[in-house]
Write a protein that holds these residues in place. Sequence first.
Motif, short mmCIF file in Angstrom:
data_model
loop_
_atom_site.label_atom_id
_atom_site.label_comp_id
_atom_site.label_asym_id
_atom_site.label_seq_id
_atom_site.Cartn_x
_atom_site.Cartn_y
_atom_site.Cartn_z
N GLN A 84 -28.93 -39.74 -63.04
CA GLN A 84 -27.96 -39.16 -64.46
C GLN A 84 -28.97 -39.24 -65.66
OE1 GLN A 84 -24.65 -41.32 -64.15
NE2 GLN A 84 -23.65 -39.82 -62.84
N GLN B 44 -31.66 -36.49 -65.95
CA GLN B 44 -31.14 -35.38 -66.21
C GLN B 44 -30.93 -35.10 -67.81
OE1 GLN B 44 -27.88 -34.91 -63.47
NE2 GLN B 44 -29.04 -33.96 -62.01
N ARG C 162 -31.00 -30.23 -71.95
CA ARG C 162 -29.68 -29.79 -71.32
C ARG C 162 -28.42 -30.54 -71.75
NH1 ARG C 162 -29.62 -31.06 -64.54
NH2 ARG C 162 -27.20 -30.77 -64.29
#
Length: 306
Positions: A132, A135, A147
């Motif tokens: 996580q 990301q 993102r």
Amino acid sequence: MAPAVSFLPIITTDNALITQLSARLGSGWQVVPASTVTPGQPNLIDLREQIPEGLAAYAEQVPLVGVVVDTAGAAHVLQIGVHEALTVAELQPLCLTRAITSATIRWQIDQTRRQHLAEARAQVQALTVRLQNEQIRDPLTGLYTRRYLNETLDRELRRADREQIVLSVALIDIDQLEQVNWQFGRALGDAVLQHLAGLIGRQVRGGDIFCRYGSDEFILVLPRVMPETAFQRAEQWRLSVAESIIRPGTLDLQVTISIGLASFPRDARNVVELMSRVGEALYAAKSAGGNCVRQWPGADRLLSQA
């Protein structure tokens, strides 16, 4: 030397069973009534009439030998957590010793299995967190990624609209990074990015969202920050960067930044407009020669029309 006495805690409300068991086992055993399991040694538990709700929890703490009515009852309690089971008729020294030994071995196996399972779960959780973070966190600077910004900015803007509060955005560009990369190599350019991320990051306040937006750009989302306050803070970031010295190895290097600002709801009503207008503000700062802060150029026009 007196022979050792084996203590045998038993959870039961049947005092006759305690008396009967003491007589059968003899002086080598001392049957001790217990309200709950006694840590550190095997326990008997009377399951002839009812099975307590906490049986599985007891079985995790100590080896348990269940006292049952018959062999059918033994099969049932073994399925629900007890490590061994004996009928009252089987509560003889030799049978009890064997049952306690077997229960202890099974309990130790269960303990090992639980430990391995807990370790595996912890590893899976750590891996999940790492994936996580990969990301949403930029590996070079540790800042949030573009993102994450895309997922967060829309939510923050909807909240600002719902709560009728101001939200400002600052887009930051490093003025000389391409030249640094060309002249000294990308490793030094990376050192500049890390330096700026740390320097400005130390001035970020609770609630601010600091992201790496592009190769040489950062973006700060500033909930509840008025345009005037955003400008003051941006000036502080600009000055701190301009006055700082980056020392990768034997070099002393200084860079500057340009900052564009836009605010909701003054300059934009949605994410697309807000990002477009903070980009225009940054372009205005770069066009002015860099090393400066600019509000969205259309802000004055909107104010004059209000």
